[in-house]
Motif scaffolding. Sequence first.
Motif, PDB file in Angstrom:
ATOM      1  N   SER A 142      72.517  68.382  13.969  1.00 44.86           N
ATOM      2  CA  SER A 142      73.284  67.215  13.533  1.00 44.86           C
ATOM      3  C   SER A 142      73.595  66.302  14.713  1.00 44.86           C
ATOM      4  O   SER A 142      73.487  65.072  14.606  1.00 44.86           O
ATOM      5  N   HIS A 201      71.608  63.888   6.029  1.00 39.30           N
ATOM      6  CA  HIS A 201      72.522  64.881   6.595  1.00 39.30           C
ATOM      7  C   HIS A 201      72.750  66.035   5.626  1.00 39.30           C
ATOM      8  O   HIS A 201      72.823  67.205   6.031  1.00 39.30           O
ATOM      9  N   LYS A 246      66.691  59.283   7.753  1.00 35.96           N
ATOM     10  CA  LYS A 246      67.791  58.439   8.199  1.00 35.96           C
ATOM     11  C   LYS A 246      67.289  57.033   8.537  1.00 35.96           C
ATOM     12  O   LYS A 246      67.962  56.033   8.243  1.00 35.96           O
ATOM     13  N   PHE A 300      72.109  62.635  14.476  1.00 34.72           N
ATOM     14  CA  PHE A 300      73.123  61.668  14.055  1.00 34.72           C
ATOM     15  C   PHE A 300      74.136  61.337  15.145  1.00 34.72           C
ATOM     16  O   PHE A 300      74.978  60.470  14.947  1.00 34.72           O
ATOM     17  N   TYR A 355      79.433  61.802   9.762  1.00 38.69           N
ATOM     18  CA  TYR A 355      78.571  62.986   9.758  1.00 38.69           C
ATOM     19  C   TYR A 355      79.242  64.162  10.474  1.00 38.69           C
ATOM     20  O   TYR A 355      79.071  65.325  10.063  1.00 38.69           O
TER      21      TYR A 355
END
Length: 773
Positions: free
Chosen positions: A296, A248, A239, A300, A306
């Motif tokens: 996740s 992702h 990322k 993120f 996402y």
Amino acid sequence: MASAKSSRSRATGVSPAKGNIMENGSQIEDKLKVFRSDNFEPEAFVQSKCQSLNEKEIRQLCSYLHDLKKASAEEMRKSVYANYTAFIRTSKEISDLEGELLSIRNLLSTQAALIHGLAEGVHIDSLSTSVSEDSASRGTRNSEDRETSDIEKWSVEFPDMLDVLLAERRVDEALDALDEGETLAAEAKQKKTLSPAALISLQTAITERRQKLADQLAEAACQPSTRGVELRGAVSALKRLGDGPRAHNLLLNAHYQRFQYNMQSLRPSSTSYGGAYTAALSQLVFSAIAQAASDSLAVFGNERQYASELVVWATKQTEAFALLVKRHALASSAAAGGLRAAAECVQIALGHCSLLEARGLALCPVLLKLFRPSVEQALDANLKRIEESTAALAAADEWVLVYPPTVTRSGRSSNTSLGTATTFQPKLSSSAHRFNSMVQDFFEDVGPLLSMQLGGPTLEGLFQVFNSYVSLLINALPGSLDDEGNLEGSNKIVRLAETEAQQIALLANASMLADELLPRAAMKLAPVNQGNIKDDPRKRVPDRQNRHPEQREWKRRLQRSVDRLRDAFCRQHALDLIFTEDGDTHLSADMYLNMDGSVDEPEWFPSPIFQELFAKLNRMASIAADMFVGRERFATLLFMRLTETVILWLSDDQSFWDDIEEGARPLGAFGLQQFYLDMKFVVHFSSQGRYLSRNLNQVINDIISRAVAAFATTGMDPDRVLRDDEWFIDHAQEAIERLTGRTRAANGDRELNSPTASVSAHSVSSVRSHGSS
């Protein structure tokens, strides 16, 4: 919400009042201007509007606003849910487009730098022949200075340093170096401290090493051995390289591959227990989804694109899980009618799935939508089995009421022993006991149906099964054909109930099931079934039923189904009283018209058909006393309905009244008095039996008035013919005593304790005046 819909429909429809609509729109626009003002104060506005309202009106306004808020929230929820898939798809497309734009920008930057470098190189070559030797020597010295400068040395050594970092998997240092390289390259381009060729070489080296590092991270994320911190580190680094969508996707795919690998050891067989397989599969799938959600969020955060992609991925995995459960666990249970096994599988899956709600993933509606058809299939198969099993027993049922056995057919012990069965357990015939036991077992398995919003279909299905059983009971009546019931139920073989006791037993079966047993079992579908279970259910049922309108309406439908059986019973017995086996009638006008042919006064006694009606009701009352213990009201309604059926037939028999009113032989004095005595006899024994209804009393008064009016057309005065009311009542009471073998009370008075005795207090004079008018 409703007003919004109506306004939309008015706006889109073609109407001649278009001008009015535009005028109303302008009025609304004027009313809304106050809210658009910068000086708008909500409190002052509300106070100005509410000064003229009293407390009740304000409360009504608050209630209306609260309902409007709830409706608005529900409309918003439905709108979001309806468009959620499109929103997620659009977000993903936007994310992909941003990645492509980033790639195009990098490509254009590289091409622009290349073109710029080539242009400067050509310019330098064109000027080399025109410069002087001093300029050439000065350019040579400047070039040598640049070659020995630190920046150029660094640009030469930088690619090798990146290669070393990549080879040693020192990801964080490589990322820092790449960031530093991009910063220095931008400064060199701005200050022109590097030659165009060196700058292009540096930018190409950075791009190539960045791509190489991204490939290394992606490869590491795809390895089955990469878990936990390592996986999150690789995804986070990817990322940071600027490829968030790919990072992702790799994260979600890594978790998918992991639980797919773990599922290889889970192999269901035809003999395996469906609940165990569902539990093991739920543990694998939903734990993987939970871990993916945690990773996740850690990498993120709450970025919308996402989070939406996570929801789509989790929904897809939940749907795949539901298909596996349906194929290996629910399908066989649903086909065999195993509602308990199917419900248990659903409960297990929902239990694991509900744990995800704490992580913001509400996937239970997805499971419920996919599991619902299978559970409905099991529900239908269960109800079908109850219907078929009950019908099979009805073919051999002797229609004798007995207490239930101490152990149900499912093998589970009942809550009452034989000694207490008479207190809590009803007497039913064998088919009704089977129906009741299967229904009770059935409602032990329907707990999950509430969460699946199947409570309504469950009650409807059970009503249809009960209605089919009532059709069987109707067909058990001799000479009866259930034209109103379903065809499937009416075509099934059923043993006839030949005696009155057997026929009343049919009514006892239906009334007990509809009044107590089925509603009590159905209360397990009520959401408030978490109260004191040990309370006396007979005391608890009425109060709880009052709190559930749906079940109250369902019970009323059961009662209407029982009414079909009661009406068929009364219709059959009324016809047996009125008609002979040859088709002649026992109730004709001749039995009254022929009485005045002799000068001798007859012996005053009720006509045979009404004697037989009284005897039949007496026999049925004796039988019903044992069958309807604690439910005397149903027996009273039965006798009331049977008496009404006979009297209504007399009231509606047009041929009877044509002979009385327009026949060749007029109604004489003896005939009128006999008719009056017959009607008073019916009123008297109905009053004593406490089943004289207002409707029955009114119909009897009407037909007496009609007979008096027919007699008055002969020119004779009914008042001179008819004796006082006490005379008829005394003869009716004497007839009752002779037919029953009982003697009159010592004081000779009639029974005055009957709650309906006052209904028969119409005097002869009132009837005469009504008839003469």
